[in-house]
Design a protein around this motif. Structure first.
Motif, PDB file in Angstrom:
ATOM      1  N   ALA A 205       0.838  -1.201   0.000  1.00 40.69           N
ATOM      2  CA  ALA A 205       0.000   0.000   0.000  1.00 40.69           C
ATOM      3  C   ALA A 205       0.878   1.258   0.000  1.00 40.69           C
ATOM      4  N   THR A 206       1.818   1.315   0.951  1.00 39.05           N
ATOM      5  CA  THR A 206       2.682   2.512   1.033  1.00 39.05           C
ATOM      6  C   THR A 206       4.161   2.164   1.032  1.00 39.05           C
ATOM      7  N   ARG A 207       4.487   0.857   0.947  1.00 37.75           N
ATOM      8  CA  ARG A 207       5.894   0.418   0.952  1.00 37.75           C
ATOM      9  C   ARG A 207       6.334  -0.006  -0.441  1.00 37.75           C
ATOM     10  N   CYS A 208       7.628   0.222  -0.712  1.00 40.20           N
ATOM     11  CA  CYS A 208       8.135   0.011  -2.070  1.00 40.20           C
ATOM     12  C   CYS A 208       8.307  -1.446  -2.438  1.00 40.20           C
ATOM     13  N   GLY A 209       8.591  -2.335  -1.464  1.00 39.64           N
ATOM     14  CA  GLY A 209       9.027  -3.687  -1.816  1.00 39.64           C
ATOM     15  C   GLY A 209      10.456  -3.665  -2.307  1.00 39.64           C
ATOM     16  N   GLY A 239       5.113   2.465  -2.945  1.00 42.87           N
ATOM     17  CA  GLY A 239       4.093   1.462  -3.250  1.00 42.87           C
ATOM     18  C   GLY A 239       2.931   2.053  -4.047  1.00 42.87           C
ATOM     19  N   LEU A 240       1.716   1.553  -3.791  1.00 38.93           N
ATOM     20  CA  LEU A 240       0.547   1.975  -4.562  1.00 38.93           C
ATOM     21  C   LEU A 240       0.283   3.464  -4.437  1.00 38.93           C
ATOM     22  N   VAL A 241       0.495   4.017  -3.233  1.00 38.11           N
ATOM     23  CA  VAL A 241       0.196   5.449  -3.061  1.00 38.11           C
ATOM     24  C   VAL A 241       1.125   6.297  -3.923  1.00 38.11           C
ATOM     25  N   ALA A 242       2.355   5.828  -4.132  1.00 33.72           N
ATOM     26  CA  ALA A 242       3.289   6.565  -4.986  1.00 33.72           C
ATOM     27  C   ALA A 242       2.921   6.414  -6.463  1.00 33.72           C
ATOM     28  N   LEU A 243       2.415   5.228  -6.808  1.00 36.05           N
ATOM     29  CA  LEU A 243       2.127   4.957  -8.217  1.00 36.05           C
ATOM     30  C   LEU A 243       0.797   5.564  -8.656  1.00 36.05           C
ATOM     31  N   ALA A 244      -0.212   5.496  -7.764  1.00 30.46           N
ATOM     32  CA  ALA A 244      -1.572   5.849  -8.187  1.00 30.46           C
ATOM     33  C   ALA A 244      -2.208   6.952  -7.349  1.00 30.46           C
ATOM     34  N   ALA A 266       0.161   1.566 -12.396  1.00 27.21           N
ATOM     35  CA  ALA A 266       0.218   1.062 -11.013  1.00 27.21           C
ATOM     36  C   ALA A 266      -0.154  -0.416 -10.971  1.00 27.21           C
ATOM     37  N   LEU A 267      -1.221  -0.772 -11.675  1.00 27.89           N
ATOM     38  CA  LEU A 267      -1.639  -2.182 -11.684  1.00 27.89           C
ATOM     39  C   LEU A 267      -0.618  -3.054 -12.386  1.00 27.89           C
ATOM     40  N   GLU A 268      -0.034  -2.535 -13.465  1.00 24.64           N
ATOM     41  CA  GLU A 268       0.975  -3.334 -14.177  1.00 24.64           C
ATOM     42  C   GLU A 268       2.148  -3.646 -13.262  1.00 24.64           C
ATOM     43  N   VAL A 269       2.605  -2.621 -12.526  1.00 30.55           N
ATOM     44  CA  VAL A 269       3.768  -2.817 -11.655  1.00 30.55           C
ATOM     45  C   VAL A 269       3.397  -3.776 -10.511  1.00 30.55           C
ATOM     46  N   TYR A 270       2.262  -3.535  -9.868  1.00 34.30           N
ATOM     47  CA  TYR A 270       1.823  -4.363  -8.728  1.00 34.30           C
ATOM     48  C   TYR A 270       1.698  -5.825  -9.159  1.00 34.30           C
ATOM     49  N   ILE A 271       1.046  -6.047 -10.301  1.00 41.40           N
ATOM     50  CA  ILE A 271       0.763  -7.420 -10.755  1.00 41.40           C
ATOM     51  C   ILE A 271       2.017  -8.089 -11.322  1.00 41.40           C
ATOM     52  N   HIS A 272       2.855  -7.304 -11.987  1.00 41.24           N
ATOM     53  CA  HIS A 272       4.120  -7.838 -12.509  1.00 41.24           C
ATOM     54  C   HIS A 272       4.957  -8.415 -11.371  1.00 41.24           C
TER      55      HIS A 272
END
Ligand SMILES: Nc1ncnc2c1ncn2[C@@H]1O[C@H](COP(=O)(O)OP(=O)(O)O)[C@@H](O)[C@H]1O
Ligand SMILES: CC(=O)OP(=O)(O)O
Ligand SMILES: [Mg+2]
Length: 364
Positions: A205-209, A239-244, A266-272
């Motif tokens: 959600a808010t972390r980069c991984g 994370g998602l908050v940075a992307l979207a 955002a979805l492409e990066v998350y799902i990839h």
């Protein structure tokens, strides 16, 4: 009489309180923040009967704490020393311990650890290829987290899929505000995507991984950012908050459908990252029998499960669209002919923590 155990589960985006009598949940409260836990809330939870013991989810047990551990002043101090390893989480657990001690001074309290399930991970997954003197001096290793959730799913996912937990290769996707994967063979953790801290692995959600460690060095040396600035950004503004611009996948799917480019990427990066991680976990297991989704996103996002399954068709994953759309509770959502069974299981850290409390205190 069956002991009543209050389970305190602080997550990065939630605080879940449950009272369990055996396997029955007899009282529930979901709070926004640890500061909302007060005498009134506890009185509400204890309305049906006195609380005999308390179990608290503690994210980081380090090398020292693996088994459920009765909390005394010394244990509390030991857990406080681990705060720098899980700065989003450890303070919440310590605050919960302090508040409960004040409100229920005579009630025994047991800490149960997210790291414990991964303590027996093989060297292939737990050892970092860094200088050995660093590893030894500071206990640097891949710990892994969400282990209380994985403990439950390691048993429930094969069962829901009609397999024996003792003879099954499962990849469990714990997707909440924090997110990680676990490769489970015969009930044991073989690999996981989080590492020394809960910042590693999947987009959250808010972390980069996972990031290139060279990027961190560059930000310090050439970007002239301080450690605090980097930590704050990677924990809270990535994370998602940075992307979207939002942490809510429902909004991101809706944005994508409406043609929003940021949401699409955002979805492409998350799902990839997610499907890559699942394939990596399947490789660690030498194959895949059961794919399980759990936690806030995993249990509730029909769209995410569908998208992930589509991308994993090459591994033998296929969903039944109706079963996926109607999934409630613990359920098999696979297409009949699918080689891999895909299931949704509820995140039941409460059951695992309550069992840990009973074991540590010798309660019935
Ligand atoms: N229907 C849904 N679709 C997508 N995401 C959802 C849905 N319902 C809940 N979530 C997400 O689940 C997350 C919370 O999950 P949870 O497991 O309770 O998190 P944590 O324990 O890490 O605080 C939030 O990020 C929320 O946006
Ligand atoms: C370890 C971790 O990331 O926990 P949560 O999902 O509760 O943030
Ligand atoms: Mg959680």
């Amino acid at each position: 009489m069956t002991a009543r155990v209050l389970v305190v589960n602080p997550g990065s985006s939630s605080l879940k309180l449950r009272v369990l009598a055996g396997a029955d949940v007899v009282a529930t409260a979901d709070l926004g923040a640890i500061g909302d836990l007060d005498a009134d809330v506890l009185r509400g939870l204890a309305a049906g009967g006195e609380i005999d013991a308390v179990g608290v989810r503690v994210v980081h047990g380090g090398e020292r704490y693996v088994q459920p551990t009765v909390v005394d002043a010394q244990v509390e101090a030991g857990l406080a020393e681990l705060t720098s390893l899980a700065p989003l989480h450890q303070p919440q657990s310590l605050a919960a311990i302090a508040i409960v001690r004040q409100l229920l001074p005579a009630t025994p309290m047991v800490a149960c650890f997210d790291t414990a399930f991964h303590a027996t991970m093989p060297a292939a997954a737990s050892v970092y290829p860094i200088p050995p003197e660093w590893r030894e001096k500071w206990g640097l290793r891949r710990y892994g987290f969400h282990g209380l959730s994985f403990t439950y799913a390691a048993e429930s996912a094969p069962r829901v899929a009609g397999r024996s937990p003792g003879d099954c290769r499962s990849v469990i996707c714990h997707l909440g505000a924090g997110a990680s994967l676990c490769a489970v063979r015969d009930g044991r953790s073989i690999d996981t995507t989080m590492g020394f801290t809960p910042l590693d692995g999947l987009v959250m959600a808010t972390r980069c991984g996972a990031l290139d460690p060279g990027l961190l060095l560059w930000l310090q040396e050439s970007g002239h950012l301080t450690e605090r600035e980097i930590a704050g950004a990677l924990e809270h503004r990535s994370g998602l908050v940075a992307l979207a611009g939002t942490t809510d996948l429902r909004e991101i799917f809706a944005g994508e459908a409406a043609g929003d480019e940021r949401c699409r990427v955002a979805l492409e990066v998350y799902i990839h990252r997610l499907v890559g991680g699942i394939a990596e976990m399947a490789a660690a297991l030498g194959g895949l029998d059961v794919l399980a989704f759990t936690a806030g996103v995993g249990e509730n996002s029909v769209d995410l499960r569908a998208r992930v399954a589509e991308r994993l068709a090459f591994l033998g994953v296929a969903l039944d669209p109706g079963r996926n759309a109607d999934a409630r509770g613990d359920v098999d959502i696979s297409a009949d002919e699918a080689a891999v069974r895909t299931v949704v299981v509820r995140a039941r850290e409460d059951l695992v923590i309550a069992a840990g409390v009973r074991a540590a205190l010798g309660l019935g």
